[in-house]
Design a protein around this motif. Structure first.
Motif, PDB file in Angstrom:
ATOM      1  N   TYR A 498       0.834  -1.197   0.000  1.00 50.41           N
ATOM      2  CA  TYR A 498       0.000   0.000   0.000  1.00 50.41           C
ATOM      3  C   TYR A 498       0.871   1.251   0.000  1.00 50.41           C
ATOM      4  O   TYR A 498       1.881   1.319   0.718  1.00 50.41           O
ATOM      5  CB  TYR A 498      -0.912   0.030   1.234  1.00 50.41           C
ATOM      6  N   THR A 500       1.167   4.799   1.332  1.00 52.52           N
ATOM      7  CA  THR A 500       0.577   5.549   2.439  1.00 52.52           C
ATOM      8  C   THR A 500       0.672   7.045   2.151  1.00 52.52           C
ATOM      9  O   THR A 500       1.635   7.521   1.550  1.00 52.52           O
ATOM     10  CB  THR A 500       1.273   5.223   3.767  1.00 52.52           C
ATOM     11  N   GLU A 507      -3.398   9.167   8.455  1.00 53.93           N
ATOM     12  CA  GLU A 507      -2.688   8.350   7.473  1.00 53.93           C
ATOM     13  C   GLU A 507      -3.639   7.356   6.802  1.00 53.93           C
ATOM     14  O   GLU A 507      -4.430   6.683   7.472  1.00 53.93           O
ATOM     15  CB  GLU A 507      -1.545   7.586   8.146  1.00 53.93           C
ATOM     16  N   GLY A 509      -4.036   4.426   3.261  1.00 54.21           N
ATOM     17  CA  GLY A 509      -3.287   3.537   2.380  1.00 54.21           C
ATOM     18  C   GLY A 509      -4.067   3.228   1.114  1.00 54.21           C
ATOM     19  O   GLY A 509      -5.288   3.044   1.150  1.00 54.21           O
ATOM     20  N   SER A 589       3.738   9.294   1.594  1.00 49.89           N
ATOM     21  CA  SER A 589       4.774   8.902   2.550  1.00 49.89           C
ATOM     22  C   SER A 589       5.673   7.814   1.987  1.00 49.89           C
ATOM     23  O   SER A 589       6.763   8.073   1.505  1.00 49.89           O
ATOM     24  CB  SER A 589       4.124   8.446   3.862  1.00 49.89           C
ATOM     25  N   LYS A 592       4.213   0.457   1.979  1.00 47.45           N
ATOM     26  CA  LYS A 592       4.330  -0.456   3.111  1.00 47.45           C
ATOM     27  C   LYS A 592       3.732  -1.817   2.754  1.00 47.45           C
ATOM     28  O   LYS A 592       2.697  -1.904   2.084  1.00 47.45           O
ATOM     29  CB  LYS A 592       3.588   0.099   4.329  1.00 47.45           C
ATOM     30  N   LYS A 625      -3.026   2.928   9.795  1.00 49.52           N
ATOM     31  CA  LYS A 625      -3.352   3.413   8.457  1.00 49.52           C
ATOM     32  C   LYS A 625      -4.759   2.922   8.097  1.00 49.52           C
ATOM     33  O   LYS A 625      -5.085   1.751   8.314  1.00 49.52           O
ATOM     34  CB  LYS A 625      -2.368   2.892   7.400  1.00 49.52           C
ATOM     35  N   LEU A 627      -7.048   1.797   5.282  1.00 49.79           N
ATOM     36  CA  LEU A 627      -6.920   1.299   3.916  1.00 49.79           C
ATOM     37  C   LEU A 627      -8.198   1.614   3.146  1.00 49.79           C
ATOM     38  O   LEU A 627      -9.292   1.219   3.556  1.00 49.79           O
ATOM     39  CB  LEU A 627      -6.654  -0.204   3.925  1.00 49.79           C
TER      40      LEU A 627
END
Length: 638
Positions: A498, A500, A507, A509, A589, A592, A625, A627
Motif C-alpha cells: 500500500y 501511504t 494516514e 493507504g 509517505s 508499506k 493506516k 486502507l
C-alpha cells in the motif's frame, strides 16, 4: 472494414441492459454508428414492422416474451426481411442450441462473451464480405524440430486449472524435462472459446467443464476425457444489495443469478440449491417464467456485472474470484460447493482423440506430470500460490494475490488436486441429474468418453477414493457473512503493498496495484456543475483525467495546496472499460507491506468518512493506516 460496412444498420436484440451496453460499445468500436436496440424479440419485431431499415440482426437467445429462436423464425417467414443476415449470440454454448439456431436459418452463431474482433469476423462472414474459414474439425498433430509432440492445452483464469500452470512451471524450472512432448498453454476469455477450440481442433486438449466435455461428445466431437483437473473449488456468493433475512428465499425470488455456463456443475448445484428452497431457477425463454432467472456470464466478468446490476442477487464461480468480491464488500459467502457435494468433480482434461490414439507414450508422460503437479499443489500451497499469480494473471488485470490463493489452496473444504482419477460413477451422477432433473443435455456412454489408461498409470493404478453419494445438502440458506472463516478470506484478500499518504493529519493507504503514477500539482480545468470534490480535469500525455480532491470527498476542511500536495493517478476497472482518475492528497509517505494479521475490520471511522470507503484498519509499527476501498470512493465516476 470498409466504409460500406460501417454504414450498415444493425438491430441488436438483448434483454440485459448491461450486456446490451457492452455489445453496443463493441459495435461502435468496430465503426458501426447506426444501431437499433431492442430489449427482447417482441421489441425487435415491432421495430421491423414499423419499417425500420435494417441490414443485420444480432440477437440473444434467451429473452422474455419472444426469444432469439422465435425472432429468427419470424424473420425467416417475413417476406420483407427474410433474407437479412442473422447472428445468434448466446452465453449458453451447448451444441443442441447451436444446431437449432442453424436449422432455423441463422447466418452465424457467436458464443458470449466475445471480443470486438471476434464479432467483426462473424459480421463479415454473415454479410458475405469474408469467406468463412474451412474447418475440418480434425486436429493434425504438430512436432518440434527434435520430433517431440507439441501439446497445446487451453484453459481459463481460475484456480481449477492450476495443475496446468504448475506443470508448466515444473518444466520451465527444469524439475521435469519431458522427453516426448513440449507444452504450450493457451489462456482464453471464457468457457465458450475453450469449447469452440476443442470442437474445431485448434487445440490438442483443454481443461474444461465436465458437462461441456460430455455435451461435445454427445454431438460426435472426437474427444476423450482422460483426467479430472481438480475436485471442489467453487463458491456461491450473494449480493449485498437487498435485505437477507427469513424467509431466505424472498431475497432471491424475482432476481437474476449468474452462472459461468449452462453446461456446468455450477448450474447443477445452483439448481439443486434453489430447488431445495422451493424456488424454480432457469434461463429466460419466451413463455416460461422462473422464480430466479439464471444468466450466463464469463467468470472474470461476474464481479463487474454484479456491481452494475442491483437486480442480480449473486453468482456461483470458481476461486479466487468469489473471495475477491467478498473482500471488496460486494458479496457475502453463501456456501462452498463442497458443502453441497463434497469432493465433486468439476473441470476435466479433455484431449482430442487423434492424439489419444496415436501418441500414447507422450500423453502418458503428460498425465504423469499433471498428477505430480496436483500433488505439488497439495504439499506446497504457498509455492503453488506464487505460480498461480503468474500463470492465471500474467497481465495483472485480475489483481490476484499470493495470500488469497494460498488460503484458497489450503482451505480443507476447498479445491483438491491430489485425486485426479476420472470417476465414471460421479460423471454419471452429473449427466443423469442434468438430463432428468434439469432437462438439459443428453445421456452418453461414459465408457466411450472416459479413457482411464493414462490415469491408471499416473495415479498408481488406483481408482478414486473420493466417490461420494449423489445426495446433496440443502441446509445452506443460513447467513454466513459474520463467520471467522469468511473474515479470514476477506483479510487475506486485502493483504499486499500500500502507498501511504496523509489527509488532514490522518494516514491512509492505497493498493499500489491500482496506482498508475504520482505527479505534482498542475493547472486543473474546472467542469461546470460538477460536485465540489471534482476539481476538474487535467491533460496528462494527451489523456484527459478527472481530478478528485479526497479531502472534500471525505467531508474534510479544504486547504490551500502546497509543494507537498500530490495527485495520485489511479487505474481502475469498470464493467465496460478502464477508468483513469486522479486524487489529490496532502502528501505521500512510503510504500508499506501490509499483512492480513495486521488488518482489522471495522464499521466506522468517524462521521465524515463513510464505512464503505474503508477496507480495514492496518496497525503498523509507525501507526494506524486506514486502507481505502477506491472502487467505492470513486463510485461516482466508475
Amino acid at each position: 472494414m470498409s466504409e460500406d460496412h460501417r454504414k450498415m444498420r444493425v438491430l441488436l436484440a438483448e434483454d440485459s441492459p448491461l450486456t446490451r451496453q457492452i455489445e453496443v460499445s463493441a459495435l461502435k468500436t468496430l465503426g458501426y454508428e447506426h444501431i437499433l436496440e431492442a430489449e427482447d424479440g417482441d421489441a425487435a419485431v415491432a421495430l421491423l414492422e414499423q419499417g425500420e431499415e435494417v441490414d443485420l440482426i444480432i440477437s440473444d437467445w434467451n429473452m422474455p416474451n419472444r426469444g432469439g429462436l422465435e425472432l429468427l423464425q419470424w424473420v425467416r417467414k417475413n417476406d420483407r426481411c427474410a433474407g437479412l443476415p442473422f447472428i445468434m449470440a448466446t452465453g449458453q454454448g451447448d451444441k443442441a442450441q447451436e444446431q437449432a439456431a442453424r436449422d432455423a436459418g441463422a447466418t452465424g452463431f457467436i458464443p458470449k462473451p466475445f471480443q470486438a474482433r471476434e464479432l467483426e469476423e462473424k459480421i463479415l462472414e454473415a454479410v458475405g464480405a469474408r469467406k468463412k474459414p474451412e474447418k475440418t474439425g480434425k486436429r493434425v498433430p504438430e512436432y518440434t524440430a527434435s520430433g517431440k509432440l507439441k501439446l497445446k492445452i487451453a484453459h481459463i483464469q481460475i484456480t481449477d486449472h492450476l495443475v496446468l500452470g504448475v506443470a508448466r512451471h515444473l518444466i520451465e524450472s527444469g524439475v521435469f524435462q519431458p522427453k516426448r512432448f513440449e507444452l504450450e498453454t493457451q489462456c482464453m476469455g471464457g468457457w465458450n472459446p475453450v469449447r469452440q477450440a476443442l470442437e474445431e481442433g485448434t487445440v490438442d486438449g483443454a481443461c474444461v467443464l465436465a458437462p461441456i466435455a460430455m455435451d461435445l461428445f454427445a454431438f460426435d466431437v472426437p474427444i476423450r476425457l482422460t483426467l479430472f483437473a481438480h475436485r471442489n473449488g467453487s463458491v456461491m456468493v450473494r449480493s449485498k444489495h437487498g435485505s437477507y433475512k427469513e424467509p431466505w428465499k424472498d431475497f432471491f425470488k424475482g432476481r437474476s443469478f449468474l452462472i459461468p455456463h449452462k453446461m456446468s456443475i455450477h448450474h447443477m448445484l445452483t439448481h439443486q440449491f434453489f430447488s431445495g428452497m422451493g424456488l424454480s431457477a432457469g434461463m429466460i425463454t419466451a413463455g416460461r417464467h422462473y422464480d430466479v432467472n439464471l444468466e450466463v456470464v464469463a467468470p472474470v466478468d461476474m464481479p463487474g456485472y454484479l456491481k452494475g446490476n442491483d437486480g442480480t442477487c449473486g453468482f456461483m464461480v470458481a476461486e479466487p474470484l468469489a473471495t475477491k468480491t467478498i473482500a471488496s464488500g460486494l458479496t457475502d459467502l453463501q456456501f462452498l460447493s463442497s458443502e453441497m457435494w463434497n469432493n465433486h468433480p468439476c473441470c476435466v482434461l479433455a484431449m482430442r482423440r487423434e492424439l489419444v490414439d496415436a501418441h500414447e507414450e507422450a500423453l502418458l508422460e503428460f498425465h504423469e506430470l499433471l498428477v505430480a503437479a496436483g500433488r505439488f499443489i497439495k504439499n506446497r500451497p504457498e509455492n503453488s500460490a506464487r505460480i498461480a499469480v503468474d500463470f492465471l494473471d500474467p497481465e495483472k488485470t485480475v489483481g490476484l494475490k499470493v495470500p488469497v490463493l494460498k488460503n484458497v489452496l489450503t482451505d480443507p473444504m476447498g479445491i483438491r488436486t491430489d485425486d485426479l482419477y476420472p470417476s465414471k460413477e460421479e460423471l454419471d451422477v452429473i449427466q443423469h441429474y442434468m438430463v432428468h432433473d434439469m432437462g438439459i443435455g443428453k445421456l452418453i456412454d461414459l465408457d466411450e468418453l472416459v479413457d482411464c489408461r493414462f490415469a491408471e498409470a499416473a495415479c498408481g493404478d488406483r481408482q478414486s477414493k473420493a466417490l461420494t453419494s449423489p445426495e446433496f445438502s440443502r441446509a445452506l440458506a443460513e447467513p454466513r457473512g459474520a463467520k471467522e472463516h469468511d473474515s479470514s478470506r476477506t483479510m487475506l484478500a486485502r493483504e499486499g503493498k500500500y502507498l501511504t499518504f496523509a489527509l488532514q493529519g490522518q494516514e491512509f493507504g492505497l493498493d499500489i496495484l491500482k496506482i498508475r503514477e504520482i505527479i505534482g500539482m498542475r493547472p486543473i480545468r474546472a467542469i461546470p456543475q460538477a460536485p465540489s470534490y471534482i476539481k476538474g480535469v487535467i491533460n496528462l500525455r494527451d489523456q484527459v483525467i478527472p481530478i478528485m480532491d479526497l479531502r472534500l470527498r471525505f467531508g474534510m476542511e479544504a486547504q490551500d495546496y502546497t509543494e507537498r500536495t500530490c495527485i495520485v493517478v489511479l487505474e481502475m476497472e469498470s464493467p465496460e472499460k478502464t477508468v483513469f482518475m486522479g486524487v489529490i492528497v496532502d502528501s505521500v509517505s512510503e510504500v508499506k507491506d501490509v499483512l492480513a494479521s495486521q488488518i482489522e475490520d471495522t464499521s466506522s471511522f468517524g462521521a465524515t468518512i463513510q464505512p464503505d470507503y474503508i477496507l480495514g484498519m492496518a496497525k503498523l509499527d509507525n501507526g494506524v493506516k486506514l486502507l481505502l476501498d477506491m472502487e467505492h470512493v470513486l463510485d461516482v465516476i466508475i
